[in-house]
Write a protein that holds these residues in place. Structure first.
Motif, PDB file in Angstrom:
ATOM      1  N   GLN A 159      -4.222  47.628  44.567  1.00  0.00           N
ATOM      2  CA  GLN A 159      -3.979  46.188  44.504  1.00  0.00           C
ATOM      3  C   GLN A 159      -3.796  45.773  43.051  1.00  0.00           C
ATOM      4  N   HIS A 160      -2.804  44.927  42.764  1.00  0.00           N
ATOM      5  CA  HIS A 160      -2.672  44.384  41.413  1.00  0.00           C
ATOM      6  C   HIS A 160      -2.435  42.876  41.496  1.00  0.00           C
ATOM      7  N   THR A 161      -3.023  42.142  40.577  1.00  0.00           N
ATOM      8  CA  THR A 161      -2.875  40.692  40.545  1.00  0.00           C
ATOM      9  C   THR A 161      -2.944  40.213  39.102  1.00  0.00           C
ATOM     10  N   ASP A 162      -2.034  39.323  38.731  1.00  0.00           N
ATOM     11  CA  ASP A 162      -2.067  38.696  37.409  1.00  0.00           C
ATOM     12  C   ASP A 162      -2.939  37.452  37.470  1.00  0.00           C
ATOM     13  N   LEU A 163      -3.829  37.306  36.486  1.00  0.00           N
ATOM     14  CA  LEU A 163      -4.819  36.237  36.497  1.00  0.00           C
ATOM     15  C   LEU A 163      -4.768  35.441  35.200  1.00  0.00           C
ATOM     16  N   ALA A 164      -4.978  34.141  35.309  1.00  0.00           N
ATOM     17  CA  ALA A 164      -4.797  33.236  34.177  1.00  0.00           C
ATOM     18  C   ALA A 164      -6.056  33.104  33.322  1.00  0.00           C
ATOM     19  N   TYR A 165      -6.566  34.243  32.876  1.00  0.00           N
ATOM     20  CA  TYR A 165      -7.641  34.250  31.884  1.00  0.00           C
ATOM     21  C   TYR A 165      -7.581  35.573  31.141  1.00  0.00           C
ATOM     22  N   GLY A 166      -8.295  35.647  30.027  1.00  0.00           N
ATOM     23  CA  GLY A 166      -8.167  36.787  29.133  1.00  0.00           C
ATOM     24  C   GLY A 166      -8.806  38.065  29.654  1.00  0.00           C
ATOM     25  N   ALA A 292      -6.488  39.305  49.541  1.00  0.00           N
ATOM     26  CA  ALA A 292      -7.159  39.562  48.261  1.00  0.00           C
ATOM     27  C   ALA A 292      -7.335  38.284  47.445  1.00  0.00           C
ATOM     28  N   GLY A 293      -6.365  37.376  47.533  1.00  0.00           N
ATOM     29  CA  GLY A 293      -6.453  36.126  46.777  1.00  0.00           C
ATOM     30  C   GLY A 293      -7.651  35.293  47.154  1.00  0.00           C
ATOM     31  N   ILE A 294      -8.105  35.424  48.408  1.00  0.00           N
ATOM     32  CA  ILE A 294      -9.264  34.645  48.862  1.00  0.00           C
ATOM     33  C   ILE A 294     -10.477  34.942  47.983  1.00  0.00           C
ATOM     34  N   PHE A 295     -10.652  36.207  47.620  1.00  0.00           N
ATOM     35  CA  PHE A 295     -11.792  36.605  46.788  1.00  0.00           C
ATOM     36  C   PHE A 295     -11.505  36.359  45.303  1.00  0.00           C
ATOM     37  N   LEU A 296     -10.348  36.814  44.830  1.00  0.00           N
ATOM     38  CA  LEU A 296     -10.034  36.750  43.403  1.00  0.00           C
ATOM     39  C   LEU A 296      -9.943  35.320  42.885  1.00  0.00           C
ATOM     40  N   TYR A 297      -9.390  34.432  43.676  1.00  0.00           N
ATOM     41  CA  TYR A 297      -9.144  33.087  43.175  1.00  0.00           C
ATOM     42  C   TYR A 297     -10.369  32.183  43.230  1.00  0.00           C
ATOM     43  N   VAL A 371      -1.078  25.440  40.367  1.00  0.00           N
ATOM     44  CA  VAL A 371      -0.515  26.370  39.395  1.00  0.00           C
ATOM     45  C   VAL A 371      -1.475  27.549  39.189  1.00  0.00           C
ATOM     46  N   LEU A 372      -2.757  27.266  39.061  1.00  0.00           N
ATOM     47  CA  LEU A 372      -3.747  28.333  38.882  1.00  0.00           C
ATOM     48  C   LEU A 372      -3.801  29.251  40.102  1.00  0.00           C
ATOM     49  N   PHE A 373      -3.653  28.665  41.281  1.00  0.00           N
ATOM     50  CA  PHE A 373      -3.789  29.436  42.515  1.00  0.00           C
ATOM     51  C   PHE A 373      -2.439  29.887  43.069  1.00  0.00           C
ATOM     52  N   ASP A 374      -1.464  30.081  42.210  1.00  0.00           N
ATOM     53  CA  ASP A 374      -0.126  30.491  42.635  1.00  0.00           C
ATOM     54  C   ASP A 374      -0.108  32.007  42.845  1.00  0.00           C
ATOM     55  N   TYR A 375      -0.402  32.440  44.063  1.00  0.00           N
ATOM     56  CA  TYR A 375      -0.486  33.869  44.368  1.00  0.00           C
ATOM     57  C   TYR A 375       0.893  34.527  44.423  1.00  0.00           C
ATOM     58  N   TYR A 376       1.921  33.729  44.709  1.00  0.00           N
ATOM     59  CA  TYR A 376       3.272  34.303  44.735  1.00  0.00           C
ATOM     60  C   TYR A 376       3.639  34.820  43.349  1.00  0.00           C
ATOM     61  N   GLU A 377       3.388  34.015  42.320  1.00  0.00           N
ATOM     62  CA  GLU A 377       3.690  34.428  40.952  1.00  0.00           C
ATOM     63  C   GLU A 377       2.733  35.506  40.476  1.00  0.00           C
ATOM     64  N   GLY A 378       1.476  35.424  40.919  1.00  0.00           N
ATOM     65  CA  GLY A 378       0.466  36.372  40.450  1.00  0.00           C
ATOM     66  C   GLY A 378       0.549  37.745  41.089  1.00  0.00           C
ATOM     67  N   HIS A 379       1.128  37.797  42.301  1.00  0.00           N
ATOM     68  CA  HIS A 379       1.178  39.101  42.986  1.00  0.00           C
ATOM     69  C   HIS A 379       2.430  39.314  43.833  1.00  0.00           C
ATOM     70  N   TYR A 466       1.576  32.667  49.084  1.00  0.00           N
ATOM     71  CA  TYR A 466       2.067  31.682  48.121  1.00  0.00           C
ATOM     72  C   TYR A 466       0.944  31.027  47.311  1.00  0.00           C
ATOM     73  N   THR A 467       0.068  30.329  47.987  1.00  0.00           N
ATOM     74  CA  THR A 467      -0.967  29.587  47.263  1.00  0.00           C
ATOM     75  C   THR A 467      -2.284  29.640  48.017  1.00  0.00           C
ATOM     76  N   TYR A 468      -3.364  29.855  47.267  1.00  0.00           N
ATOM     77  CA  TYR A 468      -4.690  29.814  47.848  1.00  0.00           C
ATOM     78  C   TYR A 468      -5.369  28.540  47.354  1.00  0.00           C
ATOM     79  N   SER A 469      -5.542  27.582  48.238  1.00  0.00           N
ATOM     80  CA  SER A 469      -6.136  26.299  47.859  1.00  0.00           C
ATOM     81  C   SER A 469      -7.651  26.378  48.033  1.00  0.00           C
ATOM     82  N   PHE A 470      -8.384  26.101  46.940  1.00  0.00           N
ATOM     83  CA  PHE A 470      -9.837  26.248  47.020  1.00  0.00           C
ATOM     84  C   PHE A 470     -10.516  25.329  46.010  1.00  0.00           C
TER      85      PHE A 470
END
Length: 476
Positions: A159-166, A292-297, A371-379, A466-470
């Protein structure tokens, strides 16, 4: 064994080889570098700087040609897997221009190991030797051919995902088990029941570079999860994960049968880890990725703002003291976090060594959750498995909507015909008319409800790509 001068002269996992289209060029970011990863017809993966040596056009816009070369879309220059220029259509000097070193693409050592595409982070004159002498950080069990064949080792996908933090914030988060029941309340714990002191004491060999190994064990085996933190660009990172369940004994072995018999005699319940591993091994990868986004986001919004807040008070990763002044970490569970921060400051050059052409400025704080929860762009857009699943879901969704319209129309027509039948027309009783009509339209109503249910389920599933709203405040 060659020991890298810094933690950043090493192999980095960038993509799962089973989840990328081998017929396309793929953009990848690493340490602020823009790269292109692609495969030739012989199955060899390569990584270049994402710029053509001709006029700096992006090679990620290029094509993999029938001869296995990478063609630049701007002027049709072609390159082989080693970066050598094969063709300059505009040249009339009989191959002399193609032979010039300046015509070559800038190449980074690349390999495939354990279903992951790895890229060496530098491409200097010693990169080939250094990379050859430095193995990537792998799960040894996934190279156990006997264990894999016997079923003792049960591998899971990549699994790979791009995340908006360092990157440093990611590693800190991965070594902090105390946050799990809080940030992932309802998914992986209970914030009111499972929060307790955790005594963490790092040993001399921990932490190791950008790899975190998580192990859960019981008397039947252990679940091993390797989490790789990849610094992509300032304020962003890529999480690459791979896991495997390792049985104590091969499931069909005499030892395993004896253990199950003994546990049954003692009234012991089946291993929760073994049950979880069995279930997970049967879940298709497209569904694993979607969930996977449910947990990561659930961590995303917390870590994104943590990143920005620490930067705003002056912490830049270069010293443990500046971090200690910015936070308060009195609990035993914080020892691992502080060990990570100390290690980064002491051995990790204070943080990622960004490419010289990369702007090190941290991006602005993002307040829009969509924007933060944009799973389409992140994965999703970088995963061929998920793109294929999304295409199939859209087809099923269209078919379900069509079925809803058709079944509804069918019901109306059957109802109208039922009302006009002799039985209904000749009856003076409304109940008779209603009964005849109901019997006539019942199949259509059932089909309409089923297709409407399918539409609802498919739209929900489609949304996961696409998006995980949380919002944590809405998680009771």
């Amino acid at each position: 064994m060659f020991v890298p001068a810094t933690m950043f002269v090493q192999w980095y996992p960038v993509l799962g080889v089973k989840h990328v289209d081998p017929g396309r060029a793929h953009p990848v970011q690493l340490l602020g570098k823009n790269l292109v990863v692609w495969r030739n017809k012989e199955g060899r993966w390569s990584c270049f700087d994402d710029r053509c040596p001709h006029r700096a056009a992006p090679l990620t816009e290029g094509r993999i040609e029938d001869d296995g070369s990478l063609l630049c879309a701007y002027h049709a220059w072609r390159f082989d897997a080693d970066g050598k220029c094969l063709s300059i259509p505009q040249s009339d000097r009989g191959g002399k221009d193609e032979a010039q070193p300046k015509a070559c693409a800038k190449v980074y050592p690349t390999q495939v190991a354990q279903d992951i595409i790895w890229v060496w982070a530098e491409n200097g004159p010693d990169a080939g030797l250094e990379s050859a002498l430095t193995p990537p950080h792998l799960l040894p069990e996934l190279d156990d051919e006997e264990g894999l064949a016997s079923g003792r080792v049960v591998p899971q996908g990549v699994q790979h995902t791009d995340l908006a933090y360092g990157w440093d914030t990611m590693i800190e988060n991965l070594v902090d088990p105390s946050h799990v029941p809080c940030a992932h309340h309802g998914v992986a714990g209970d914030r009111y029941k499972d929060v307790r002191p955790i005594d963490l004491e790092p040993d001399k060999e921990w932490p190791v570079t950008a790899t975190v190994l998580v192990e859960n064990a019981d008397d039947a085996g252990e679940l091993k999860m390797t989490l790789y933190g990849v610094p992509t660009k300032p304020g962003w990172c890529r999480l690459v994960g791979r896991q495997a369940y390792v049985h104590k004994y091969a499931p069909k072995s005499k030892e395993a049968k004896a253990l199950r018999k003994e546990n049954k005699r003692l009234g012991k319940k089946p291993s929760e880890l073994m049950v979880a591993a069995s279930i997970m091994s049967k879940i298709p990868q497209w569904l694993m990725h979607a969930s996977a986004g449910i947990f990561l986001y659930q961590d995303m919004v917390l870590l994104h703002h943590q990143d920005k807040t620490l930067a705003s008070v002056g912490h830049d990763g270069n010293s443990t003291s500046s971090y200690g002044k910015a936070v308060y970490t009195p609990a035993p569970a914080d020892r691992a976090v502080m060990a990570v921060r100390k290690w980064i400051a002491t051995h990790g050059s204070g943080g990622p060594a960004w490419d010289k052409d990369c702007d090190p400025t941290l991006p602005e704080r993002e307040h829009k959750r969509e924007v933060l929860f944009d799973y389409y762009e992140g994965h999703t857009k970088t995963c061929s498995t998920c793109l294929r699943a999304l295409k199939n879901i859209n087809k099923l969704l269209a078919a379900s909507k069509t079925a809803t319209a058709v079944s509804c129309t069918w019901g109306l027509l059957r109802g109208a015909r039922a009302v006009s039948t002799p039985t209904a027309v000749g009856s003076r009783s409304a109940s008779v008319v209603n009964a005849v009509t109901a019997r006539a339209i019942l199949p259509a109503v059932a089909l309409t409800l089923a297709s409407l249910g399918a539409v609802k389920v498919l739209e929900k599933l489609r949304g996961l790509y696409y998006t995980y709203s949380f919002h944590h405040q809405d998680n009771p």
